[in-house]
Design a protein around this motif. Sequence first.
Motif, PDB file in Angstrom:
ATOM      1  N   VAL A 227     -61.713 -25.001 -34.103  1.00 24.11           N
ATOM      2  CA  VAL A 227     -61.733 -26.546 -32.896  1.00 24.11           C
ATOM      3  C   VAL A 227     -60.864 -27.867 -33.287  1.00 24.11           C
ATOM      4  O   VAL A 227     -60.505 -27.963 -33.894  1.00 24.11           O
ATOM      5  N   ALA A 228     -60.295 -28.007 -32.130  1.00 28.81           N
ATOM      6  CA  ALA A 228     -59.438 -29.306 -31.595  1.00 28.81           C
ATOM      7  C   ALA A 228     -59.519 -29.535 -30.763  1.00 28.81           C
ATOM      8  O   ALA A 228     -60.079 -31.376 -31.678  1.00 28.81           O
ATOM      9  N   SER A 229     -59.014 -29.639 -29.369  1.00 29.00           N
ATOM     10  CA  SER A 229     -58.997 -31.284 -28.272  1.00 29.00           C
ATOM     11  C   SER A 229     -60.219 -31.416 -28.377  1.00 29.00           C
ATOM     12  O   SER A 229     -60.286 -32.258 -28.376  1.00 29.00           O
ATOM     13  N   MET A 230     -61.457 -30.447 -28.513  1.00 29.76           N
ATOM     14  CA  MET A 230     -62.826 -31.312 -28.269  1.00 29.76           C
ATOM     15  C   MET A 230     -63.144 -32.792 -29.325  1.00 29.76           C
ATOM     16  O   MET A 230     -63.752 -33.516 -28.796  1.00 29.76           O
ATOM     17  N   VAL A 231     -62.698 -32.215 -30.132  1.00 29.99           N
ATOM     18  CA  VAL A 231     -62.521 -33.795 -31.463  1.00 29.99           C
ATOM     19  C   VAL A 231     -61.399 -34.435 -31.173  1.00 29.99           C
ATOM     20  O   VAL A 231     -61.756 -35.609 -31.854  1.00 29.99           O
ATOM     21  N   HIS A 232     -60.547 -34.101 -31.331  1.00 29.79           N
ATOM     22  CA  HIS A 232     -59.127 -34.489 -31.531  1.00 29.79           C
ATOM     23  C   HIS A 232     -59.607 -35.921 -30.349  1.00 29.79           C
ATOM     24  O   HIS A 232     -58.954 -36.887 -30.424  1.00 29.79           O
ATOM     25  N   PHE A 233     -59.682 -35.543 -28.932  1.00 27.47           N
ATOM     26  CA  PHE A 233     -59.538 -36.633 -27.691  1.00 27.47           C
ATOM     27  C   PHE A 233     -60.911 -37.258 -27.509  1.00 27.47           C
ATOM     28  O   PHE A 233     -61.816 -37.795 -26.798  1.00 27.47           O
ATOM     29  N   GLY A 234     -61.903 -37.515 -28.842  1.00 26.13           N
ATOM     30  CA  GLY A 234     -62.962 -38.057 -28.458  1.00 26.13           C
ATOM     31  C   GLY A 234     -64.176 -37.643 -27.887  1.00 26.13           C
ATOM     32  O   GLY A 234     -65.093 -39.012 -27.993  1.00 26.13           O
ATOM     33  N   ASP A 235     -64.368 -36.077 -27.745  1.00 21.86           N
ATOM     34  CA  ASP A 235     -64.889 -35.941 -26.561  1.00 21.86           C
ATOM     35  C   ASP A 235     -66.876 -35.918 -27.675  1.00 21.86           C
ATOM     36  O   ASP A 235     -67.732 -36.188 -27.254  1.00 21.86           O
ATOM     37  N   TYR A 236     -66.280 -35.500 -28.568  1.00 22.93           N
ATOM     38  CA  TYR A 236     -67.129 -35.168 -29.228  1.00 22.93           C
ATOM     39  C   TYR A 236     -66.341 -35.037 -30.673  1.00 22.93           C
ATOM     40  O   TYR A 236     -65.540 -35.232 -30.892  1.00 22.93           O
ATOM     41  N   SER A 237     -67.918 -35.559 -31.638  1.00 21.87           N
ATOM     42  CA  SER A 237     -67.368 -36.029 -33.476  1.00 21.87           C
ATOM     43  C   SER A 237     -67.488 -34.292 -33.764  1.00 21.87           C
ATOM     44  O   SER A 237     -69.143 -33.075 -33.169  1.00 21.87           O
ATOM     45  N   VAL A 238     -66.885 -33.972 -35.321  1.00 23.99           N
ATOM     46  CA  VAL A 238     -67.508 -33.014 -36.006  1.00 23.99           C
ATOM     47  C   VAL A 238     -69.160 -32.956 -35.947  1.00 23.99           C
ATOM     48  O   VAL A 238     -70.358 -32.305 -35.951  1.00 23.99           O
ATOM     49  N   GLU A 239     -69.601 -34.186 -36.283  1.00 27.24           N
ATOM     50  CA  GLU A 239     -71.486 -34.656 -36.723  1.00 27.24           C
ATOM     51  C   GLU A 239     -71.955 -33.932 -35.332  1.00 27.24           C
ATOM     52  O   GLU A 239     -72.981 -33.353 -35.857  1.00 27.24           O
ATOM     53  N   ASP A 240     -71.463 -34.022 -33.929  1.00 24.79           N
ATOM     54  CA  ASP A 240     -72.047 -34.059 -32.360  1.00 24.79           C
ATOM     55  C   ASP A 240     -72.017 -31.963 -32.510  1.00 24.79           C
ATOM     56  O   ASP A 240     -72.851 -31.593 -32.637  1.00 24.79           O
ATOM     57  N   ILE A 241     -71.643 -31.677 -32.727  1.00 19.74           N
ATOM     58  CA  ILE A 241     -70.941 -30.006 -33.169  1.00 19.74           C
ATOM     59  C   ILE A 241     -72.027 -29.361 -33.972  1.00 19.74           C
ATOM     60  O   ILE A 241     -72.689 -28.988 -33.427  1.00 19.74           O
ATOM     61  N   LYS A 242     -72.358 -30.844 -35.381  1.00 23.65           N
ATOM     62  CA  LYS A 242     -72.983 -30.031 -36.273  1.00 23.65           C
ATOM     63  C   LYS A 242     -74.633 -30.322 -36.020  1.00 23.65           C
ATOM     64  O   LYS A 242     -75.507 -29.156 -36.347  1.00 23.65           O
ATOM     65  N   ARG A 243     -74.711 -30.991 -35.497  1.00 26.52           N
ATOM     66  CA  ARG A 243     -76.064 -31.556 -34.431  1.00 26.52           C
ATOM     67  C   ARG A 243     -76.979 -30.329 -33.842  1.00 26.52           C
ATOM     68  O   ARG A 243     -78.175 -30.260 -34.371  1.00 26.52           O
ATOM     69  N   THR A 244     -75.478 -29.715 -33.524  1.00 27.79           N
ATOM     70  CA  THR A 244     -75.983 -28.734 -31.787  1.00 27.79           C
ATOM     71  C   THR A 244     -76.651 -27.695 -32.802  1.00 27.79           C
ATOM     72  O   THR A 244     -77.365 -27.394 -32.470  1.00 27.79           O
ATOM     73  N   MET A 245     -75.723 -27.412 -34.271  1.00 25.11           N
ATOM     74  CA  MET A 245     -75.983 -25.971 -34.498  1.00 25.11           C
ATOM     75  C   MET A 245     -76.842 -26.259 -35.111  1.00 25.11           C
ATOM     76  O   MET A 245     -77.417 -24.966 -35.319  1.00 25.11           O
ATOM     77  N   ALA A 246     -77.018 -26.523 -36.138  1.00 27.53           N
ATOM     78  CA  ALA A 246     -78.658 -27.217 -36.651  1.00 27.53           C
ATOM     79  C   ALA A 246     -79.924 -27.000 -36.025  1.00 27.53           C
ATOM     80  O   ALA A 246     -80.634 -26.737 -36.036  1.00 27.53           O
ATOM     81  N   GLY A 247     -79.482 -27.741 -34.448  1.00 19.11           N
ATOM     82  CA  GLY A 247     -80.328 -27.731 -33.656  1.00 19.11           C
ATOM     83  C   GLY A 247     -81.174 -26.639 -33.256  1.00 19.11           C
ATOM     84  O   GLY A 247     -81.988 -26.155 -32.315  1.00 19.11           O
ATOM     85  N   SER A 248     -80.143 -24.811 -33.599  1.00 20.43           N
ATOM     86  CA  SER A 248     -80.482 -24.054 -32.259  1.00 20.43           C
ATOM     87  C   SER A 248     -80.617 -23.467 -33.866  1.00 20.43           C
ATOM     88  O   SER A 248     -80.107 -22.411 -33.968  1.00 20.43           O
ATOM     89  N   ASP A 249     -80.898 -23.768 -35.080  1.00 19.49           N
ATOM     90  CA  ASP A 249     -81.512 -22.697 -35.949  1.00 19.49           C
ATOM     91  C   ASP A 249     -79.829 -22.157 -36.487  1.00 19.49           C
ATOM     92  O   ASP A 249     -80.139 -21.440 -37.056  1.00 19.49           O
ATOM     93  N   ILE A 250     -78.549 -22.731 -36.805  1.00 15.23           N
ATOM     94  CA  ILE A 250     -77.567 -22.666 -37.141  1.00 15.23           C
ATOM     95  C   ILE A 250     -77.219 -22.585 -39.009  1.00 15.23           C
ATOM     96  O   ILE A 250     -77.179 -24.024 -38.809  1.00 15.23           O
ATOM     97  N   PRO A 251     -77.314 -22.026 -39.863  1.00 19.02           N
ATOM     98  CA  PRO A 251     -77.147 -22.823 -40.414  1.00 19.02           C
ATOM     99  C   PRO A 251     -76.056 -23.478 -41.099  1.00 19.02           C
ATOM    100  O   PRO A 251     -74.698 -22.926 -40.588  1.00 19.02           O
ATOM    101  N   VAL A 252     -75.584 -24.947 -41.655  1.00 20.09           N
ATOM    102  CA  VAL A 252     -74.749 -25.679 -41.081  1.00 20.09           C
ATOM    103  C   VAL A 252     -74.529 -26.634 -42.755  1.00 20.09           C
ATOM    104  O   VAL A 252     -75.683 -27.135 -42.605  1.00 20.09           O
TER     105      VAL A 252
END
Lengths: 256, 227
Positions: A227-252
């Motif tokens: 990931v690059a611009s989606m976190v660099h520009f402050g649209d999402y945090s790494v944690e946002d991404i990881k929470r969404t992953m965890a919510g979809s049962d992806i091990p993270v």
Amino acid sequence: MLEKRVVVCLDVRDGRTTKGIRFKDNIDVGDPVEMARAYYEAGADELVFYDITASAEGRGIMIETVQKVAKEIFVPFAVGGGIGSVDHMREVLLAGAEKVSVNSQAVRDPGIIDEGARRFGRQCVVLGMDAKSDPQMPSGYRIYVNGGRKATERDALEWAQEAVDRGAGEIVVNSIDADGTKDGYEIALTRLISTNVSVPVVASGGAGTPEHVVEVFRDGAADAALVASMVHFGDYSVEDIKRTMAGSDIPVRMRW
Amino acid sequence: MSVGVIDYEAGNLRSIETALEYLGATYVVSGDPDRLADCSRLVIPGVGDAAAAMDTLRARGLDRLILDFAGRGLPVFGICLGAQIVLDSSEENDARCLGLIPGRVRVFRPTRTEKVPHIGWNRAAAKHHHHPLFKEIPEDASFYFVHSFYPEPESGSDVVAQTEYGVRFASAIARGNVWAVQFHPEKSGRYGLRMLANYLDGAAHGDGAPAGDVQPEGARSREGDSA
């Protein structure tokens, strides 16, 4: 169970990052060391720095940057961009990077993969590849070099398999078609490579939302997502991404 | 307290150095047994081939240094390849190893779902919660792995933590003053650093070692020791 990695990518030119102008929290966004530390603390599983400097002086600055980053972050990081020789690979690894990524140079001289793997271990050698859809090619994708500007005669899947046979320990698959669109990773390409090589595949190009990251893990069989611009520009945090992953049962990895 | 980091040309030691620096430890990186003999702790890092690693250790007399160290009850910590060579033997080129913990090293067989090497973050579920290695580390913490071979101690009592990757393998092992982890604590973020600190602290207090096995700091003396 092995967890899927979120890899944050930083482009560096003459020792300064080229993206990240809207990064949160008053961080000196131009400083790759500061940004690396911020992403490390924010839960990035891995970082990759692409040196987009052309000059030899710039290359020296990059080595200094790598040395500084190595003192600040305690997760793995890779360095790529303009790696032209095995000695250059060695310089980057000795500066403190875990992995070094080769792209155009490996297409010109594939022996750099063999030699790098032999000298430093295959876990250190990452093949970066820029692929673009092309129905004329056997796998449907053609390899490009020089930052995606120059077409080659290589087929993407054949090249990936050859690189693994030569000793690449990981492959970053960048889709030229998806790159910069923010419409999502190219799932078919990622899946094609990932299910036909024995090493981990990092999906690259096109990420715009955490759902895209979920998609490339779920449908694209990726082992890691860049990931690059989606976190660099402050649209999402790494944690946002990881929470969404965890919510979809992806091990993270959720503890950092 | 000085930590000896064994340099036997098995990969890059920069990351273990920077982690020790970050933790404020005094350390020596060397492949010369004489330079390491005065240390109070010994870290065996490394990635790569077990047979080649053992050859280098023997050629430099470092195998004897490690055995002597362990025999004197001083804390030894193996990381990655260093966690494999503390066992008796490895399937990797049939290497005969140090034999500090009974057992052998096995290779991962690739499956449809599990790629080899095992690269990335994975859990290490502590089997022995009381082991000082896992002090103040949450159960759901993850650690960074890069390996194709894994430790298989003979005795379950030497297994401190286990990890799932196609098989369930011992990712942290310990017997007395010899501790070892298959993952890279120096690249495993905050909890990896915590684990290294646990080794530096815990081992010093003799936790995890059989009673009387670890001599208190400064109490050891050995002929020829200076400083």
